[in-house]
Enzyme design. Structure first.
Site, PDB file in Angstrom:
ATOM      1  CB  SER A 158      -1.029   0.051   1.221  1.00 31.73           C
ATOM      2  OG  SER A 158      -1.562   1.509   1.554  1.00 31.73           O
ATOM      3  CE1 TYR A 184      -2.847  -1.458   5.921  1.00 30.60           C
ATOM      4  CE2 TYR A 184      -2.251   0.842   5.302  1.00 30.60           C
ATOM      5  CZ  TYR A 184      -2.788  -0.495   4.879  1.00 30.60           C
ATOM      6  OH  TYR A 184      -3.231  -0.876   3.562  1.00 30.60           O
TER       7      TYR A 184
END
Length: 324
Positions: A158, A184
């Site tokens: 990501s 994350y």
């Protein structure tokens, strides 16, 4: 050796869909495993690969949800939980017992920005699920990947990798304050570093690996974000519907799966590996950008810390230790 981290002018764009990328590609006789293949872009990845002729296996923690989501798509569903090492080993053992090659492994499953949660080993859940589970799965399936004599491993990362590198001294937030976006980001950086590690170790055996950013797509991944937060970021409209706006980086699910299937199958990438991709293209290296946690950025490129050769080796060593 890893390929040069620079665009190759693929001819595709951020608007390209999985079916467009796979046009003219015949995957008959190929076997693919897609983690997270029953949610979000994973479902579209599974569908598109199957439509191109591949045999597709979807490991699933929630078998009932997987069967419902994948109804009408001719894929195989097998039990597996990325947060449960014994479950991963059992899946690997079942697959290896067949003695078959594995041509494509798409590590697409993940969790995002969740409250501090630890698995049974005490590991922070985003790092454990997004990275360590895939590390254990991929290394376990190595004999089957070798057997393919030309396999690809795809690591769905990501742009969130920009939020943080890997803290090798405290990856599980045992001594530092927990921040869900930093956690994350760490896990997404790990996804990129892992792909480079796989490619380095696998190239001589015909195993090449790629990492990618699929785009900003509103799927179940956002379940830990509030509706107000999503609306403030422009991710949903006033009626709560997902926004598709390429100018701001918000893609549809078919567009979001395009880079995954491109990395998994495209002949344009033959002889290449160890690179980070986005918008169906090899990305440039991004040196200066805004890394605000949770911010959706349209800046294309990979951060230097996610492709650092020393960090690749440190992460591999740490991951081996943590998955024994």
């Amino acid at each position: 050796m890893s390929s040069v981290q620079t665009p190759i002018h693929s001819g595709f764009s951020m608007a390209s869909t999985a079916d467009e990328v796979l046009a003219g590609i015949d995957l008959t006789g190929k076997t693919a495993i897609v983690t997270g293949g029953y949610s979000g872009i994973g479902t579209e990845t599974s569908r598109a690969l199957r439509a191109a002729g591949a045999r597709v296996i979807v490991p699933a923690r929630d078998l009932a949800k997987a069967r419902k989501t994948l109804e009408g798509i001719d894929v195989e569903i097998e039990p597996m939980d990325l947060a449960d090492p014994a479950s991963i080993d059992a899946f690997v053992e079942r697959f290896l017992a067949r003695g078959e090659p594995l041509h494509i492994l798409v590590n697409s499953a993940g969790v995002m920005a969740m409250p501090l949660t630890r698995d049974a080993r005490g590991y922070e859940m985003q790092f454990a699920t997004n990275h360590l589970g895939h590390f254990q799965l991929t290394t376990g399936l190595w004999p089957a990947l070798k057997r393919a004599h030309g396999a690809r491993v795809v690591s769905v990362s990501s742009r969130g990798h920009r939020f943080a590198g890997v803290d090798f001294d405290d990856p599980h937030f045992e001594r530092r304050e927990y921040d869900p976006w930093m956690a994350y980001g760490q896990s997404k950086t790990a996804n990129v570093l892992f792909a480079l590690g796989v490619d380095k170790r696998g190239e001589a055996e015909g195993i090449r690996a790629f990492a990618l950013h699929p785009g900003a797509i509103i799927t179940d991944l956002i379940r830990h974000m509030s509706e107000d937060d999503l609306r403030a970021r422009g991710a949903i409209d006033d009626e709560g519907r997902p926004v598709v706006d390429l100018a701001r980086g918000f893609k549809s699910v078919p567009q979001g799966a395009a880079t995954s299937v491109w990395c998994a199958t495209s002949p344009q990438l033959d002889g290449m590996g160890g690179v980070y991709c986005e918008d169906v293209e090899v990305s440039p290296v991004l040196v200066d950008a805004d890394n605000t946690p949770g911010r959706v950025s349209n800046d294309v490129g990979v951060r230097p810390w996610a492709i650092d050769p020393e960090a690749v080796e440190r992460l591999w060593t740490l991951s081996e230790k943590l998955t024994v």
